[in-house]
Design an enzyme around this catalytic site. Structure first.
Site, PDB file in Angstrom:
ATOM      1  N   ARG A 102     -22.527 -11.326  26.098  1.00 50.88           N
ATOM      2  CA  ARG A 102     -23.261 -12.200  25.168  1.00 50.88           C
ATOM      3  C   ARG A 102     -23.710 -13.428  25.947  1.00 50.88           C
ATOM      4  O   ARG A 102     -22.884 -14.125  26.545  1.00 50.88           O
ATOM      5  CB  ARG A 102     -22.377 -12.618  23.990  1.00 50.88           C
ATOM      6  CG  ARG A 102     -23.018 -13.702  23.143  1.00 50.88           C
ATOM      7  CD  ARG A 102     -22.293 -13.932  21.842  1.00 50.88           C
ATOM      8  NE  ARG A 102     -22.518 -12.838  20.911  1.00 50.88           N
ATOM      9  CZ  ARG A 102     -22.268 -12.896  19.601  1.00 50.88           C
ATOM     10  NH1 ARG A 102     -21.801 -14.002  19.064  1.00 50.88           N
ATOM     11  NH2 ARG A 102     -22.485 -11.867  18.821  1.00 50.88           N
ATOM     12  N   HIS A 129     -30.225  -8.175  19.246  1.00 55.23           N
ATOM     13  CA  HIS A 129     -28.802  -7.969  18.919  1.00 55.23           C
ATOM     14  C   HIS A 129     -28.684  -6.510  18.458  1.00 55.23           C
ATOM     15  O   HIS A 129     -28.440  -6.224  17.289  1.00 55.23           O
ATOM     16  CB  HIS A 129     -28.384  -8.958  17.831  1.00 55.23           C
ATOM     17  CG  HIS A 129     -26.908  -9.106  17.647  1.00 55.23           C
ATOM     18  ND1 HIS A 129     -25.975  -8.475  18.443  1.00 55.23           N
ATOM     19  CD2 HIS A 129     -26.186  -9.846  16.752  1.00 55.23           C
ATOM     20  CE1 HIS A 129     -24.755  -8.804  18.035  1.00 55.23           C
ATOM     21  NE2 HIS A 129     -24.858  -9.632  17.014  1.00 55.23           N
ATOM     22  N   GLN A 132     -25.656  -5.058  16.395  1.00 57.97           N
ATOM     23  CA  GLN A 132     -25.637  -5.480  14.995  1.00 57.97           C
ATOM     24  C   GLN A 132     -26.462  -4.529  14.134  1.00 57.97           C
ATOM     25  O   GLN A 132     -26.042  -4.107  13.054  1.00 57.97           O
ATOM     26  CB  GLN A 132     -26.211  -6.909  14.886  1.00 57.97           C
ATOM     27  CG  GLN A 132     -26.290  -7.423  13.472  1.00 57.97           C
ATOM     28  CD  GLN A 132     -24.909  -7.633  12.872  1.00 57.97           C
ATOM     29  OE1 GLN A 132     -24.070  -8.283  13.475  1.00 57.97           O
ATOM     30  NE2 GLN A 132     -24.666  -7.089  11.680  1.00 57.97           N
ATOM     31  N   ASP A 217     -30.915 -13.921   8.028  1.00 63.26           N
ATOM     32  CA  ASP A 217     -30.021 -14.456   9.059  1.00 63.26           C
ATOM     33  C   ASP A 217     -30.217 -15.969   9.074  1.00 63.26           C
ATOM     34  O   ASP A 217     -31.138 -16.488   8.418  1.00 63.26           O
ATOM     35  CB  ASP A 217     -30.373 -13.819  10.423  1.00 63.26           C
ATOM     36  CG  ASP A 217     -29.382 -14.164  11.521  1.00 63.26           C
ATOM     37  OD1 ASP A 217     -28.302 -14.735  11.217  1.00 63.26           O
ATOM     38  OD2 ASP A 217     -29.671 -13.883  12.701  1.00 63.26           O
ATOM     39  N   CYS A 258     -25.941 -10.615   9.048  1.00 63.99           N
ATOM     40  CA  CYS A 258     -25.051 -10.275  10.165  1.00 63.99           C
ATOM     41  C   CYS A 258     -23.821 -11.169  10.219  1.00 63.99           C
ATOM     42  O   CYS A 258     -22.809 -10.795  10.806  1.00 63.99           O
ATOM     43  CB  CYS A 258     -25.816 -10.343  11.483  1.00 63.99           C
ATOM     44  SG  CYS A 258     -26.409 -12.000  11.883  1.00 63.99           S
ATOM     45  N   ARG A 286     -19.540  -2.817  12.476  1.00 70.33           N
ATOM     46  CA  ARG A 286     -19.772  -3.171  13.881  1.00 70.33           C
ATOM     47  C   ARG A 286     -18.826  -2.358  14.761  1.00 70.33           C
ATOM     48  O   ARG A 286     -19.210  -1.820  15.801  1.00 70.33           O
ATOM     49  CB  ARG A 286     -19.518  -4.675  14.103  1.00 70.33           C
ATOM     50  CG  ARG A 286     -20.489  -5.612  13.415  1.00 70.33           C
ATOM     51  CD  ARG A 286     -21.883  -5.485  14.023  1.00 70.33           C
ATOM     52  NE  ARG A 286     -21.862  -5.658  15.473  1.00 70.33           N
ATOM     53  CZ  ARG A 286     -21.841  -6.840  16.105  1.00 70.33           C
ATOM     54  NH1 ARG A 286     -21.873  -7.962  15.419  1.00 70.33           N
ATOM     55  NH2 ARG A 286     -21.836  -6.901  17.441  1.00 70.33           N
TER      56      ARG A 286
HETATM   57  N1   CP Z   1     -22.733 -10.895  13.725  1.00 74.45           N
HETATM   58  C1   CP Z   1     -22.172 -11.310  14.858  1.00 74.45           C
HETATM   59  O1   CP Z   1     -22.580 -10.947  15.974  1.00 74.45           O
HETATM   60  O2   CP Z   1     -21.096 -12.119  14.683  1.00 74.45           O
HETATM   61  P1   CP Z   1     -20.314 -12.931  15.806  1.00 74.45           P
HETATM   62  O3   CP Z   1     -21.235 -14.002  16.312  1.00 74.45           O
HETATM   63  O4   CP Z   1     -19.113 -13.469  15.097  1.00 74.45           O
HETATM   64  O5   CP Z   1     -19.938 -11.988  16.927  1.00 74.45           O
HETATM   65  N1  NVA Z   2     -29.315 -15.056  15.056  1.00 73.89           N
HETATM   66  C1  NVA Z   2     -27.938 -15.470  15.185  1.00 73.89           C
HETATM   67  C2  NVA Z   2     -27.043 -14.283  15.088  1.00 73.89           C
HETATM   68  C3  NVA Z   2     -25.568 -14.603  15.191  1.00 73.89           C
HETATM   69  C4  NVA Z   2     -24.722 -13.371  15.169  1.00 73.89           C
HETATM   70  C5  NVA Z   2     -27.743 -16.197  16.505  1.00 73.89           C
HETATM   71  O1  NVA Z   2     -28.292 -15.731  17.519  1.00 73.89           O
HETATM   72  O2  NVA Z   2     -27.085 -17.230  16.534  1.00 73.89           O
END
Ligand code: CP
Ligand code: NVA
Length: 302
Positions: A102, A129, A132, A217, A258, A286
Protein backbone atom coordinates in the site's frame (compact mmCIF):
# COMPACT_ATOMS: atom_id res chain seq x y z
CA UNK A 1 8.79 -16.34 -16.57
CA UNK A 2 7.84 -12.93 -15.09
CA UNK A 3 5.72 -13.03 -11.95
CA UNK A 4 1.97 -12.49 -12.39
CA UNK A 5 1.38 -9.21 -10.59
CA UNK A 6 -1.92 -7.73 -9.50
CA UNK A 7 -1.38 -3.98 -9.61
CA UNK A 8 -4.63 -3.25 -11.43
CA UNK A 9 -7.97 -4.90 -12.06
CA UNK A 10 -6.63 -5.21 -15.65
CA UNK A 11 -3.88 -7.62 -14.58
CA UNK A 12 -6.07 -10.71 -14.70
CA UNK A 13 -8.01 -11.64 -17.83
CA UNK A 14 -11.71 -10.77 -17.37
CA UNK A 15 -12.74 -14.44 -17.58
CA UNK A 16 -10.19 -15.38 -14.91
CA UNK A 17 -11.41 -12.54 -12.67
CA UNK A 18 -14.97 -13.85 -12.96
CA UNK A 19 -13.74 -17.36 -12.05
CA UNK A 20 -11.71 -16.02 -9.16
CA UNK A 21 -14.76 -14.36 -7.61
CA UNK A 22 -16.72 -17.60 -8.11
CA UNK A 23 -13.86 -19.51 -6.41
CA UNK A 24 -13.94 -17.06 -3.50
CA UNK A 25 -17.70 -17.52 -3.09
CA UNK A 26 -17.40 -21.30 -3.23
CA UNK A 27 -14.60 -21.29 -0.65
CA UNK A 28 -16.58 -18.99 1.66
CA UNK A 29 -19.60 -21.31 1.45
CA UNK A 30 -17.43 -24.32 2.15
CA UNK A 31 -15.94 -22.79 5.31
CA UNK A 32 -12.50 -23.50 6.64
CA UNK A 33 -12.05 -27.13 5.60
CA UNK A 34 -10.10 -26.27 2.45
CA UNK A 35 -6.82 -27.68 3.79
CA UNK A 36 -3.67 -25.63 4.11
CA UNK A 37 -2.62 -25.11 0.48
CA UNK A 38 -0.19 -22.30 1.31
CA UNK A 39 1.67 -24.13 4.08
CA UNK A 40 5.29 -23.02 4.02
CA UNK A 41 4.52 -19.95 1.88
CA UNK A 42 4.87 -16.37 3.01
CA UNK A 43 3.37 -13.02 2.11
CA UNK A 44 5.17 -9.75 2.80
CA UNK A 45 2.90 -6.81 3.56
CA UNK A 46 4.48 -3.42 3.05
CA UNK A 47 2.23 -0.63 4.28
CA UNK A 48 3.45 2.87 3.53
CA UNK A 49 0.00 4.22 4.50
CA UNK A 50 -2.47 3.25 7.27
CA UNK A 51 -4.85 0.31 6.94
CA UNK A 52 -7.26 -1.68 9.08
CA UNK A 53 -9.19 -4.02 6.75
CA UNK A 54 -6.57 -4.64 4.10
CA UNK A 55 -3.87 -5.61 6.53
CA UNK A 56 -6.10 -7.81 8.69
CA UNK A 57 -7.76 -9.49 5.70
CA UNK A 58 -4.42 -10.42 4.16
CA UNK A 59 -2.95 -11.65 7.44
CA UNK A 60 -6.03 -13.60 8.49
CA UNK A 61 -6.43 -15.03 4.98
CA UNK A 62 -2.82 -16.23 4.84
CA UNK A 63 -3.19 -17.83 8.27
CA UNK A 64 -6.34 -19.68 7.16
CA UNK A 65 -4.49 -21.00 4.11
CA UNK A 66 -1.60 -22.25 6.25
CA UNK A 67 0.91 -19.56 5.27
CA UNK A 68 2.65 -16.77 7.16
CA UNK A 69 2.71 -12.99 6.82
CA UNK A 70 5.58 -10.58 7.37
CA UNK A 71 4.22 -7.09 8.07
CA UNK A 72 6.55 -4.19 7.32
CA UNK A 73 5.94 -0.54 8.05
CA UNK A 74 8.22 2.00 6.37
CA UNK A 75 10.10 2.98 9.52
CA UNK A 76 10.96 -0.64 10.17
CA UNK A 77 12.74 -1.14 6.86
CA UNK A 78 15.89 0.21 5.28
CA UNK A 79 13.65 2.17 2.89
CA UNK A 80 13.51 4.70 5.72
CA UNK A 81 17.31 5.03 5.47
CA UNK A 82 17.36 5.44 1.71
CA UNK A 83 17.65 1.89 0.36
CA UNK A 84 16.09 1.86 -3.09
CA UNK A 85 12.75 0.27 -3.92
CA UNK A 86 14.57 -1.89 -6.49
CA UNK A 87 17.03 -3.36 -3.98
CA UNK A 88 14.26 -3.82 -1.40
CA UNK A 89 12.18 -5.66 -4.01
CA UNK A 90 15.04 -7.99 -4.98
CA UNK A 91 15.60 -8.93 -1.34
CA UNK A 92 11.98 -9.33 -0.18
CA UNK A 93 10.88 -10.99 -3.41
CA UNK A 94 13.62 -13.60 -3.13
CA UNK A 95 12.31 -14.81 0.24
CA UNK A 96 8.55 -14.31 0.10
CA UNK A 97 6.04 -15.83 -2.32
CA UNK A 98 4.11 -12.58 -2.83
CA UNK A 99 4.31 -8.98 -1.67
CA UNK A 100 1.26 -6.79 -1.04
CA UNK A 101 2.03 -3.07 -0.98
CA UNK A 102 0.00 0.00 0.00
CA UNK A 103 1.53 3.27 -1.15
CA UNK A 104 0.34 6.62 -2.44
CA UNK A 105 2.29 6.49 -5.66
CA UNK A 106 1.35 3.73 -8.06
CA UNK A 107 4.86 4.04 -9.57
CA UNK A 108 6.41 2.58 -6.41
CA UNK A 109 4.52 -0.66 -7.03
CA UNK A 110 5.55 -0.71 -10.69
CA UNK A 111 9.18 -0.16 -9.68
CA UNK A 112 8.92 -2.89 -7.02
CA UNK A 113 7.27 -5.30 -9.47
CA UNK A 114 9.98 -4.66 -12.07
CA UNK A 115 12.62 -5.95 -9.64
CA UNK A 116 10.77 -8.51 -7.51
CA UNK A 117 10.96 -12.20 -8.36
CA UNK A 118 7.68 -12.65 -6.42
CA UNK A 119 4.26 -11.32 -7.52
CA UNK A 120 3.28 -7.86 -6.28
CA UNK A 121 -0.30 -7.09 -5.17
CA UNK A 122 -1.80 -3.60 -5.05
CA UNK A 123 -3.11 -3.12 -1.51
CA UNK A 124 -4.22 0.43 -2.56
CA UNK A 125 -2.53 3.23 -4.45
CA UNK A 126 -3.98 6.53 -5.57
CA UNK A 127 -4.64 4.93 -8.95
CA UNK A 128 -6.58 1.78 -8.00
CA UNK A 129 -7.77 -0.48 -5.20
CA UNK A 130 -8.44 -3.70 -7.11
CA UNK A 131 -8.65 -6.04 -4.09
CA UNK A 132 -11.47 -3.91 -2.72
CA UNK A 133 -13.52 -4.20 -5.88
CA UNK A 134 -13.00 -7.98 -6.11
CA UNK A 135 -14.65 -8.13 -2.68
CA UNK A 136 -17.37 -5.65 -3.67
CA UNK A 137 -18.42 -7.58 -6.77
CA UNK A 138 -18.26 -10.82 -4.77
CA UNK A 139 -20.59 -9.24 -2.19
CA UNK A 140 -23.14 -8.21 -4.80
CA UNK A 141 -23.17 -11.69 -6.37
CA UNK A 142 -23.41 -13.36 -2.97
CA UNK A 143 -26.39 -11.25 -1.89
CA UNK A 144 -28.19 -10.45 -5.15
CA UNK A 145 -27.03 -13.01 -7.75
CA UNK A 146 -25.48 -12.33 -11.15
CA UNK A 147 -24.19 -8.79 -11.63
CA UNK A 148 -24.05 -9.02 -15.46
CA UNK A 149 -26.61 -6.70 -17.06
CA UNK A 150 -27.26 -4.85 -13.77
CA UNK A 151 -26.77 -1.16 -13.07
CA UNK A 152 -24.38 0.00 -10.35
CA UNK A 153 -24.27 3.71 -9.42
CA UNK A 154 -21.05 5.29 -8.20
CA UNK A 155 -21.85 8.60 -6.48
CA UNK A 156 -19.03 10.95 -5.46
CA UNK A 157 -15.31 11.12 -6.00
CA UNK A 158 -13.84 9.34 -9.02
CA UNK A 159 -10.97 7.93 -7.02
CA UNK A 160 -8.87 4.76 -6.76
CA UNK A 161 -11.83 2.55 -5.78
CA UNK A 162 -13.97 4.04 -8.55
CA UNK A 163 -11.30 3.31 -11.17
CA UNK A 164 -11.19 -0.36 -10.19
CA UNK A 165 -15.02 -0.41 -10.37
CA UNK A 166 -14.74 1.05 -13.91
CA UNK A 167 -12.59 -1.90 -14.96
CA UNK A 168 -14.91 -4.35 -13.20
CA UNK A 169 -17.85 -3.11 -15.30
CA UNK A 170 -16.28 -4.45 -18.49
CA UNK A 171 -15.05 -7.69 -16.90
CA UNK A 172 -18.44 -8.57 -15.35
CA UNK A 173 -20.72 -6.98 -17.97
CA UNK A 174 -22.59 -4.46 -15.83
CA UNK A 175 -23.19 -0.73 -16.28
CA UNK A 176 -21.42 1.65 -13.92
CA UNK A 177 -23.28 4.98 -13.88
CA UNK A 178 -20.99 7.56 -12.31
CA UNK A 179 -22.08 10.90 -10.90
CA UNK A 180 -19.14 13.05 -9.86
CA UNK A 181 -18.65 16.85 -9.97
CA UNK A 182 -17.47 17.49 -13.56
CA UNK A 183 -14.29 19.31 -12.49
CA UNK A 184 -13.14 16.24 -10.53
CA UNK A 185 -14.09 13.90 -13.35
CA UNK A 186 -11.69 15.65 -15.70
CA UNK A 187 -8.99 15.86 -13.05
CA UNK A 188 -9.12 12.28 -11.89
CA UNK A 189 -10.22 9.69 -14.41
CA UNK A 190 -7.99 9.94 -17.49
CA UNK A 191 -8.37 7.09 -19.96
CA UNK A 192 -10.60 5.09 -17.60
CA UNK A 193 -13.47 7.44 -18.56
CA UNK A 194 -14.28 5.62 -21.77
CA UNK A 195 -14.02 2.03 -20.57
CA UNK A 196 -16.82 -0.34 -21.63
CA UNK A 197 -19.83 -0.26 -19.35
CA UNK A 198 -18.99 3.18 -17.91
CA UNK A 199 -21.70 5.85 -18.22
CA UNK A 200 -21.67 9.40 -16.86
CA UNK A 201 -24.56 11.25 -15.28
CA UNK A 202 -24.52 14.87 -14.14
CA UNK A 203 -27.21 14.33 -11.52
CA UNK A 204 -26.76 11.80 -8.70
CA UNK A 205 -30.49 10.99 -8.95
CA UNK A 206 -30.11 10.02 -12.62
CA UNK A 207 -27.18 7.70 -11.79
CA UNK A 208 -29.12 6.16 -8.90
CA UNK A 209 -32.34 5.60 -10.90
CA UNK A 210 -33.16 1.88 -10.98
CA UNK A 211 -29.66 0.92 -9.79
CA UNK A 212 -29.21 -2.44 -8.09
CA UNK A 213 -26.29 -1.10 -6.06
CA UNK A 214 -25.22 2.35 -4.92
CA UNK A 215 -21.55 2.79 -4.01
CA UNK A 216 -19.64 5.69 -2.62
CA UNK A 217 -16.36 6.48 -0.89
CA UNK A 218 -14.79 9.33 1.06
CA UNK A 219 -14.49 12.73 -0.59
CA UNK A 220 -10.91 13.21 0.59
CA UNK A 221 -8.68 10.18 0.16
CA UNK A 222 -5.31 9.39 1.67
CA UNK A 223 -2.78 11.23 -0.47
CA UNK A 224 -5.19 14.00 -1.54
CA UNK A 225 -3.81 17.44 -0.83
CA UNK A 226 -4.75 18.42 2.76
CA UNK A 227 -5.39 22.00 1.64
CA UNK A 228 -8.07 20.86 -0.79
CA UNK A 229 -10.12 19.19 1.93
CA UNK A 230 -12.51 22.03 2.71
CA UNK A 231 -13.07 22.78 -0.97
CA UNK A 232 -13.74 19.11 -1.65
CA UNK A 233 -16.28 18.82 1.17
CA UNK A 234 -18.10 21.83 -0.26
CA UNK A 235 -17.98 20.67 -3.89
CA UNK A 236 -19.11 17.14 -3.11
CA UNK A 237 -21.96 18.05 -0.72
CA UNK A 238 -24.68 17.54 -3.40
CA UNK A 239 -23.31 14.00 -3.98
CA UNK A 240 -24.06 12.62 -0.52
CA UNK A 241 -25.83 9.25 -0.45
CA UNK A 242 -28.98 10.01 1.52
CA UNK A 243 -32.14 8.00 2.12
CA UNK A 244 -33.78 10.17 -0.54
CA UNK A 245 -31.15 9.15 -3.08
CA UNK A 246 -31.38 5.47 -2.10
CA UNK A 247 -35.13 5.70 -2.79
CA UNK A 248 -34.37 6.37 -6.47
CA UNK A 249 -32.70 2.97 -6.78
CA UNK A 250 -34.44 -0.40 -6.99
CA UNK A 251 -36.25 -1.35 -3.78
CA UNK A 252 -33.82 -4.24 -3.29
CA UNK A 253 -30.72 -2.13 -4.01
CA UNK A 254 -27.71 -2.56 -1.75
CA UNK A 255 -25.49 0.21 -0.42
CA UNK A 256 -21.70 -0.29 -0.50
CA UNK A 257 -18.74 1.63 0.90
CA UNK A 258 -15.18 0.33 1.15
CA UNK A 259 -14.76 1.99 4.61
CA UNK A 260 -13.61 3.85 6.56
CA UNK A 261 -16.69 6.07 6.15
CA UNK A 262 -17.55 9.58 7.24
CA UNK A 263 -21.18 9.59 8.34
CA UNK A 264 -22.82 12.91 7.53
CA UNK A 265 -20.42 13.56 4.65
CA UNK A 266 -20.50 11.09 1.71
CA UNK A 267 -23.19 8.94 3.34
CA UNK A 268 -26.00 9.55 5.80
CA UNK A 269 -25.82 7.50 8.99
CA UNK A 270 -29.33 6.11 8.33
CA UNK A 271 -28.10 4.69 5.01
CA UNK A 272 -24.81 3.11 6.08
CA UNK A 273 -26.38 1.80 9.29
CA UNK A 274 -29.67 0.92 7.59
CA UNK A 275 -31.13 -2.28 6.15
CA UNK A 276 -29.84 -1.81 2.61
CA UNK A 277 -26.23 -1.43 3.73
CA UNK A 278 -23.96 -4.41 3.10
CA UNK A 279 -20.70 -2.79 4.22
CA UNK A 280 -19.86 -5.43 6.84
CA UNK A 281 -20.23 -8.28 4.36
CA UNK A 282 -18.05 -6.26 1.99
CA UNK A 283 -15.39 -5.89 4.68
CA UNK A 284 -15.39 -9.61 5.50
CA UNK A 285 -15.29 -10.51 1.82
CA UNK A 286 -11.96 -8.71 1.48
CA UNK A 287 -10.47 -11.76 3.17
CA UNK A 288 -12.33 -14.33 1.06
CA UNK A 289 -11.56 -12.59 -2.24
CA UNK A 290 -7.89 -12.12 -1.36
CA UNK A 291 -7.55 -15.78 -0.35
CA UNK A 292 -8.61 -16.70 -3.88
CA UNK A 293 -6.19 -14.12 -5.29
CA UNK A 294 -3.30 -15.42 -3.19
CA UNK A 295 -3.97 -18.97 -4.36
CA UNK A 296 -4.00 -17.73 -7.96
CA UNK A 297 -0.79 -15.71 -7.69
CA UNK A 298 1.08 -18.36 -5.72
CA UNK A 299 0.08 -20.99 -8.25
CA UNK A 300 -1.98 -23.02 -5.80
CA UNK A 301 -5.51 -22.43 -7.17
CA UNK A 302 -7.81 -25.28 -8.25
N1 CP B 1 -11.23 -0.54 2.57
C1 CP B 1 -9.96 -0.54 2.97
O1 CP B 1 -9.01 -0.74 2.19
O2 CP B 1 -9.80 -0.36 4.31
P1 CP B 1 -8.43 -0.12 5.08
O3 CP B 1 -7.90 1.23 4.67
O4 CP B 1 -8.81 -0.19 6.53
O5 CP B 1 -7.45 -1.21 4.70
N1 NVA C 1 -10.32 6.21 -1.43
C1 NVA C 1 -9.88 5.88 -0.10
C2 NVA C 1 -10.04 4.42 0.14
C3 NVA C 1 -9.63 3.96 1.52
C4 NVA C 1 -9.72 2.48 1.68
C5 NVA C 1 -8.44 6.32 0.09
O1 NVA C 1 -7.64 6.11 -0.84
O2 NVA C 1 -8.11 6.89 1.12
Amino acid sequence: MAAQNYLSFRDLAPARTVELVADALAAKRKGRDGGLPLRGRSLALLFLKPSTRTRVSFEAGMAQLGGASVVLTPDATQLARGESVADTARAIGSMCDAVAIRASEHGILEDFAAHSPAPVINALTVLEHPCQVLADVMTFIELRGDIAGRKVAWIGDCNNVCRSWMLAAGAFGFTLAISCPPAYRDEDVGDYATLPGVAWEDEPAAAAADAACIVTDVWHSMGDDEQSKERRLRDFAPYAVTAELMAKARPDAVFMHCLPAHRGEEVAAEVIDGEQSVVWTEAENRMHAQKALLLELMGASR
